[in-house]
Design a protein around this motif. Structure first.
Motif, PDB file in Angstrom:
ATOM      1  N   LEU A 182      65.827   2.875 -28.350  1.00  0.00           N
ATOM      2  CA  LEU A 182      65.646   1.782 -27.378  1.00  0.00           C
ATOM      3  C   LEU A 182      66.859   1.657 -26.458  1.00  0.00           C
ATOM      4  O   LEU A 182      66.720   1.503 -25.237  1.00  0.00           O
ATOM      5  N   ARG A 183      68.061   1.747 -27.052  1.00  0.00           N
ATOM      6  CA  ARG A 183      69.288   1.634 -26.237  1.00  0.00           C
ATOM      7  C   ARG A 183      69.382   2.780 -25.226  1.00  0.00           C
ATOM      8  O   ARG A 183      69.822   2.596 -24.097  1.00  0.00           O
ATOM      9  N   GLU A 184      68.962   3.976 -25.645  1.00  0.00           N
ATOM     10  CA  GLU A 184      68.988   5.128 -24.726  1.00  0.00           C
ATOM     11  C   GLU A 184      68.010   4.919 -23.570  1.00  0.00           C
ATOM     12  O   GLU A 184      68.278   5.291 -22.438  1.00  0.00           O
ATOM     13  N   ILE A 185      66.848   4.323 -23.867  1.00  0.00           N
ATOM     14  CA  ILE A 185      65.859   4.029 -22.823  1.00  0.00           C
ATOM     15  C   ILE A 185      66.445   3.015 -21.833  1.00  0.00           C
ATOM     16  O   ILE A 185      66.357   3.187 -20.618  1.00  0.00           O
ATOM     17  N   GLU A 186      67.097   1.972 -22.370  1.00  0.00           N
ATOM     18  CA  GLU A 186      67.748   0.957 -21.518  1.00  0.00           C
ATOM     19  C   GLU A 186      68.757   1.614 -20.588  1.00  0.00           C
ATOM     20  O   GLU A 186      68.796   1.338 -19.392  1.00  0.00           O
ATOM     21  N   GLU A 187      69.570   2.472 -21.180  1.00  0.00           N
ATOM     22  CA  GLU A 187      70.636   3.134 -20.410  1.00  0.00           C
ATOM     23  C   GLU A 187      70.049   4.047 -19.332  1.00  0.00           C
ATOM     24  O   GLU A 187      70.475   4.042 -18.186  1.00  0.00           O
ATOM     25  N   HIS A 188      69.032   4.819 -19.721  1.00  0.00           N
ATOM     26  CA  HIS A 188      68.421   5.780 -18.795  1.00  0.00           C
ATOM     27  C   HIS A 188      67.850   5.080 -17.561  1.00  0.00           C
ATOM     28  O   HIS A 188      68.033   5.529 -16.434  1.00  0.00           O
ATOM     29  N   PHE A 189      67.137   3.962 -17.781  1.00  0.00           N
ATOM     30  CA  PHE A 189      66.483   3.272 -16.664  1.00  0.00           C
ATOM     31  C   PHE A 189      67.344   2.136 -16.101  1.00  0.00           C
ATOM     32  O   PHE A 189      66.934   1.472 -15.148  1.00  0.00           O
TER      33      PHE A 189
END
Length: 373
Positions: free
Chosen positions: A343-350
């Protein structure tokens, strides 16, 4: 069709697609932005109904997308009944030795290639316009890239070529440049902006049973037109669908082992509103347009076969809501430290904050209702 003004992709692409002499085009555009209607119009405008041969080819990466595109063409061509349409898809049996007389053929790469070469149902030299839709999905599928290139090489040099992709990573650019000579290029909206109309939340639920309870709580708190729930495995999807049915929800289940006909039937029933909840694996993440979907739930967060965060699939999944600029809602279920990291990686990516909700707190669920309205 209820259009009163063009969307951005239509406004930018149509003048190029309809220009004389025909121009080639590579366009970046998310699904839900009206691109299908744009290239459907381009194909319909190129057909010469006096010639009973195939003149327009549209290649889609999946059976579902091919059928969906065909529906748009049928709807747009309602008052042009002389135009005939055929589907080059698995299961569509055509007698050997037949010459297809339908003006427009839509299909998946393998079947279209067979129709053009091995079976000779179509004379590729008569094709005036080629559309490659969802090119990013196309090249992610084993063999589709090569098949598309082989089809393109059979076509006349003056054939108009249009390619659409939701994203443009390096691999998509390389593919686009190989198949589309001297293109005009349209790049619209970075993917983060697509997410502006979609509110994203997460809930911590340790077990599948807790996730199920949370879904029921969300359902009880907000008025939902239709919902899509994405699971990682067929087994989980089947379990969840049966649990929801037991609770009295109208549920449809869609997964990869179904036949093409079964999948088409499930999607049509969901589109018609016969079922309100569609539980599915990734087979349905891309390109399925159902206007009434107001919430997407990620029962499992999307990871690839190596267990790495799959940002692409996340975007396509939650993009099933918030279509054409409407407000949408996405709820993600987090069940472990590992899925928290995803989830944190998704937040960071977008570059978008995903806010926490407590599934057992009525006040939090009221917040959800306020946002949803």
């Amino acid at each position: 069709m209820g259009f009163n003004r063009p969307s951005r992709i239509q406004e930018n692409a149509l003048p190029m697609m309809l220009a004389e002499p025909p121009q080639n085009l590579i366009a970046q555009s998310q699904s839900g932005t009206g691109k299908t209607a744009a290239f459907a119009l381009a194909m319909l405008s190129r057909v010469d109904t006096a010639q009973k041969v195939t003149q327009c080819l549209c290649i889609s990466p999946t059976f579902e997308l091919a059928v969906q595109t065909g529906k748009v063409i049928e709807q747009m061509g309602k008052y042009y009944p002389e135009v005939k349409l055929a589907y080059a898809i698995r299961g569509n049996r055509v007698e050997r030795g037949t010459k297809i007389q339908d003006h427009i053929v839509i299909g998946t790469p393998g079947t279209v290639l067979d129709w053009c070469s091995k079976l000779r149902f179509i004379d590729p030299k008569k094709i005036k316009i080629l559309v490659l839709d969802e090119a990013d999905v196309m090249i992610a599928t084993q063999g589709h890239q090569d098949q598309s290139i082989r089809i393109q090489r059979m076509l006349p040099t003056d054939c108009q070529m249009l390619l659409f992709s939701a994203t443009f990573e390096e691999s998509v650019w390389k593919f686009s440049e190989r198949v589309i000579p001297d293109p005009n290029i349209i790049k619209l909206k970075r993917e983060e902006e697509t997410l502006d109309t979609i509110k994203q939340y997460y809930m911590v639920c340790k077990r599948n049973q807790d996730k199920f309870t949370a879904i029921c709580n969300v359902y009880g708190a907000i008025t939902i037109a239709q919902a899509m729930i994405f699971c990682h495995t067929r087994k989980t999807a089947a379990w969840l669908a049966s649990q929801l049915c037991r609770e009295g929800h109208q549920v449809a289940l869609l997964s990869g082992e179904m036949t093409v006909e079964q999948r088409a039937d499930v999607i049509q029933r969901f589109r018609d509103g016969k079922e309100k909840v569609l539980v599915t694996t990734n087979v349905c993440a891309r390109g399925i347009d159902v206007e009434q979907v107001s919430i997407v739930i990620n029962f499992d967060l999307p990871v690839d076969k190596d267990g790495k965060t799959d940002n692409e699939t996340y975007l396509h999944r939650i993009g099933r809501t918030g279509r054409f600029g409407k407000k949408g809602l996405a709820v993600n279920m987090v069940d472990s430290q590992y899925s928290m990291e995803v989830l944190r990686e998704i937040e960071e990516h977008f570059n978008k904050k995903i806010l926490k909700l407590n599934p057992n707190d009525p006040d939090d669920l009221i917040k959800l209702e306020d946002i949803h309205n």
